[in-house]
Design an enzyme around this catalytic site. Structure first.
Site, short mmCIF file in Angstrom:
data_model
loop_
_atom_site.label_atom_id
_atom_site.label_comp_id
_atom_site.label_asym_id
_atom_site.label_seq_id
_atom_site.Cartn_x
_atom_site.Cartn_y
_atom_site.Cartn_z
N ALA A 12 0.83 -1.22 0.00
CA ALA A 12 0.00 0.00 0.00
C ALA A 12 0.85 1.25 0.00
CB ALA A 12 -0.91 -0.01 1.22
N ARG A 18 -4.82 10.01 -9.04
CA ARG A 18 -6.02 10.25 -9.83
C ARG A 18 -7.29 10.25 -8.98
NH1 ARG A 18 -6.53 6.56 -14.60
NH2 ARG A 18 -5.35 5.09 -13.37
N GLY A 83 9.08 -0.15 -7.18
CA GLY A 83 8.42 -1.30 -7.81
C GLY A 83 7.88 -2.29 -6.81
N ASP A 108 -5.39 -1.81 -2.68
CA ASP A 108 -6.46 -1.07 -3.38
C ASP A 108 -7.41 -1.99 -4.12
OD1 ASP A 108 -4.92 -1.92 -5.48
OD2 ASP A 108 -4.62 0.06 -6.36
N GLU A 158 4.60 -7.10 -18.45
CA GLU A 158 3.94 -5.82 -18.16
C GLU A 158 3.61 -5.11 -19.47
OE1 GLU A 158 2.92 -4.76 -15.03
OE2 GLU A 158 3.45 -6.84 -14.69
N LYS A 337 -28.63 10.11 19.63
CA LYS A 337 -27.16 10.05 19.65
C LYS A 337 -26.73 9.72 21.06
CE LYS A 337 -24.43 12.71 21.12
NZ LYS A 337 -23.65 13.81 21.68
N ALA A 366 -44.16 14.12 21.15
CA ALA A 366 -43.71 14.77 19.92
C ALA A 366 -42.99 16.08 20.24
CB ALA A 366 -44.91 15.03 19.02
N ARG A 426 -44.90 26.77 32.43
CA ARG A 426 -45.76 27.29 31.38
C ARG A 426 -46.45 28.52 31.96
NH1 ARG A 426 -50.47 23.29 30.42
NH2 ARG A 426 -49.00 21.88 29.47
C1 UD1 Z 1 0.57 -4.31 -11.18
C2 UD1 Z 1 1.23 -5.57 -11.78
C3 UD1 Z 1 0.47 -5.96 -13.05
C4 UD1 Z 1 -0.99 -6.22 -12.70
C5 UD1 Z 1 -1.59 -5.01 -12.01
C6 UD1 Z 1 -2.95 -5.36 -11.47
C7 UD1 Z 1 3.63 -5.44 -11.27
C8 UD1 Z 1 4.96 -5.10 -11.77
N1 UD1 Z 1 2.61 -5.25 -12.10
O1 UD1 Z 1 0.72 -3.27 -12.11
O2 UD1 Z 1 1.03 -7.15 -13.60
O3 UD1 Z 1 -1.72 -6.55 -13.87
O4 UD1 Z 1 -0.79 -4.60 -10.89
O5 UD1 Z 1 -3.59 -4.21 -10.98
O6 UD1 Z 1 3.50 -5.91 -10.14
N2 UD1 Z 1 3.37 -0.58 -4.81
C9 UD1 Z 1 4.18 -0.29 -3.74
N3 UD1 Z 1 5.45 0.14 -3.98
C10 UD1 Z 1 5.95 0.26 -5.22
C11 UD1 Z 1 5.10 -0.01 -6.30
C12 UD1 Z 1 3.83 -0.45 -6.08
O7 UD1 Z 1 3.76 -0.43 -2.59
O8 UD1 Z 1 7.13 0.64 -5.34
C13 UD1 Z 1 2.03 -1.06 -4.56
C14 UD1 Z 1 0.97 -0.04 -4.93
O9 UD1 Z 1 0.55 0.66 -3.78
C15 UD1 Z 1 -0.18 -0.89 -5.43
C16 UD1 Z 1 0.51 -2.15 -5.94
O10 UD1 Z 1 1.79 -2.18 -5.38
O11 UD1 Z 1 -1.05 -1.28 -4.38
C17 UD1 Z 1 0.58 -2.22 -7.47
O12 UD1 Z 1 1.30 -1.14 -7.95
P1 UD1 Z 1 0.88 -0.39 -9.28
O13 UD1 Z 1 1.85 0.67 -9.55
O14 UD1 Z 1 -0.56 -0.04 -9.23
O15 UD1 Z 1 1.13 -1.56 -10.35
P2 UD1 Z 1 0.44 -1.72 -11.77
O16 UD1 Z 1 1.20 -0.94 -12.78
O17 UD1 Z 1 -1.00 -1.48 -11.65
MG MG Z 2 -2.32 -0.56 -10.27
#
Ligand code: UD1
Ligand code: MG
Length: 454
Positions: A12, A18, A83, A108, A158, A337, A366, A426
């Protein structure tokens, strides 16, 4: 899964901008519960399980929510967003502790279920090293594509690195993966950032496993279950899916709803037997409804316990700290409440009962208002069992109305009333016999004098 230990890591750390919100993405709510809390409550729990949540720096609020959802959650911080594999390794210490199974999910994807986590772990028992949750995407753009050979998963490509042929694959990576606990760390540490985004892709673990002669497989699920939330529109879509699920579960549990599509439930709403809910009722978090209770149309309930056979609404508002005993009646335009209302008590119309205790079988007329706030502090109102509060009374707290006491209509009560007493505040009523008739005649005479038609 008896006997096998498990670690679940929930990622997370990523910030979806967005959402156009100051709130971290995973703290947005579906069915009154933060996104990440849905994932955490679906993750394996109990003996032999561990939980790790990877958050970004400055994500104290996410950590706090995670701990509230699961007190056993270990929190790990990913300092730089390099990543998904890099994020998993932020929780390296948890992995190194050694578990039979390792599950990785994203914070998410709130619609993921405990059953799917269990299905994902099953192939590990049969000797798979990596299991990936896949789905058939209506539009695969943006997802990692699952490259398969027979029943084996060969690689995950990817979007940014996929060939034209690979882009045509509609079987996609949902993002949830299971690893054999002994193989996991070796596979994830072997991942490099040699790709077009220069990120450490967790998905590369599949190709590495294959190169090492280890087995990787896909488990498929429905696209609805793995919706990732990046926008407010996707949040609303997930809400719709979740509401449909919750309504179905309530109907299956015996709740009567003539128009379930108009009833909004929270993830933790609890119902007893033979509950009926009329159209357009909204449940916030923390509501339980006892056997045989009826919730009439257009009512709004949050943090409230409704006793058996109680009747609520139409147009009632129950706020946090409301506890209603058996057979309590809360009618139209009544707000409660922090109010404990004992069995058989009634407040049928147009009232506010805040910071109050109402004894059994009391009758609240009432327009009765508990004046609980002086602009600085909140004060309590005690109303004894069997008391009768006449209509349009203001009870200025702190104040106690004794059991069986009687409050005359229209009173402003500022002093305690003893049990079984009458309190009446009253002015004496004034009156003049024949006054209305004389008034009317005088007005009509004036009008005639001015030549107006009668
Ligand atoms: C990722 C997958 C993709 C998959 C898709 C599904 C990878 C490389 N790709 O892509 O194959 O189809 O999810 O939704 O795994 N996060 C971190 N730290 C980081 C990067 C990401 O905590 O450095 C967490 C994000 O908070 C998120 C999750 O990892 O909850 C996925 O990251 P996101 O950047 O959304 O990956 P996608 O490009 O959607
Ligand atoms: Mg994603």
């Amino acid at each position: 899964m008896t006997g096998r230990t498990n670690l679940t890591i929930v990622l997370a750390a990523g910030e979806g901008t967005r959402m156009r919100s100051s709130l971290p993405k995973v703290l947005h709510e579906v069915a009154g519960r933060p996104l990440i809390a849905h994932v955490l409550s679906a993750a394996p729990a109990g003996a032999g399980t561990a939980l790790a949540v990877v958050v970004g720096p400055d994500h104290g609020a996410v950590a706090e929510t995670a701990r509230k959802a699961r007190s056993d959650a270990g929190i790990f911080v990913q300092q730089e967003r390099l990543g998904t594999a890099h994020a998993v390794l932020a929780a390296r210490a948890a992995i190194a502790a050694g578990h039979d199974d390792l599950l990785i999910a994203f914070g998410d994807t709130p619609l993921i279920t405990a059953e799917t986590f269990a299905r994902l772990r099953a192939p590990l028992v049969e000797g798979a090293a990596v299991v990936v949750l896949g789905f058939r995407a209506a539009d695969p753009t943006g997802y990692g594509r699952l490259v398969t050979e027979g029943d084996r998963l060969v690689a995950i490509r990817e979007q940014a690195d996929a060939s034209e042929a690979e882009k045509a694959i509609t079987l996609c990576n949902a993002g949830v993966m299971a690893f054999d606990g002994r193989a996991a760390l070796g596979l994830i540490e072997a991942i490099d950032a040699n790709n077009s985004k220069a990120e450490f892709y967790l998905t590369d673990a599949v190709a590495i496993a294959r190169a090492r002669g280890l087995k990787a497989v896909v488990i498929e699920t429905d696209e609805d279950e793995v919706r990732g939330i990046n926008t407010k529109a996707q949040l609303a879509e997930a809400e719709a899916v979740m509401q449909a699920r919750l309504r179905r579960a309530a109907l299956e549990a015996g709740v009567t709803m003539v128009a379930p599509e108009t009833v909004y439930l929270a993830a933790d709403t609890r119902f007893g037997l033979d509950v009926a809910i009329e159209p357009f009722v909204v449940f916030g978090p923390g509501v339980s409804v006892g056997d045989g209770a009826v919730i009439h149309a257009f009512s709004h309930l949050t943090g409230a316990t409704v006793g058996p056979k109680a009747s609520i609404g139409p147009y009632a508002r129950l706020r946090p700290g409301t506890q209603l005993g058996e057979g309590v009646r809360i009618g139209n335009f009544v707000e409660t409440k922090a109010a404990v209302i004992e069995a058989g008590a009634k407040a049928n119309h147009l009232s506010y009962l805040g910071d109050s205790h109402v004894g059994a079988n009391a009758n609240i007329g009432a327009g009765t208002i508990t004046c609980n706030y002086d602009g600085f502090d909140k004060h309590r109102t005690e109303i004894g069992a069997g008391a009768f509060v006449g209509t349009n009374s203001s009870l200025v707290a702190p104040v106690t109305i004794g059991a069986g006491a009687y409050i005359g209509s229209g009173s402003v009560i500022t002093r305690d009333v003893p049990a079984d007493a009458l309190a009446l505040e009253r002015n004496a009523q004034a009156g003049r016999d024949g006054w209305a008739k004389r008034f009317r005649e005088a007005k009509l005479a004036l009008r005639k004098g001015r030549g107006k038609p009668e």
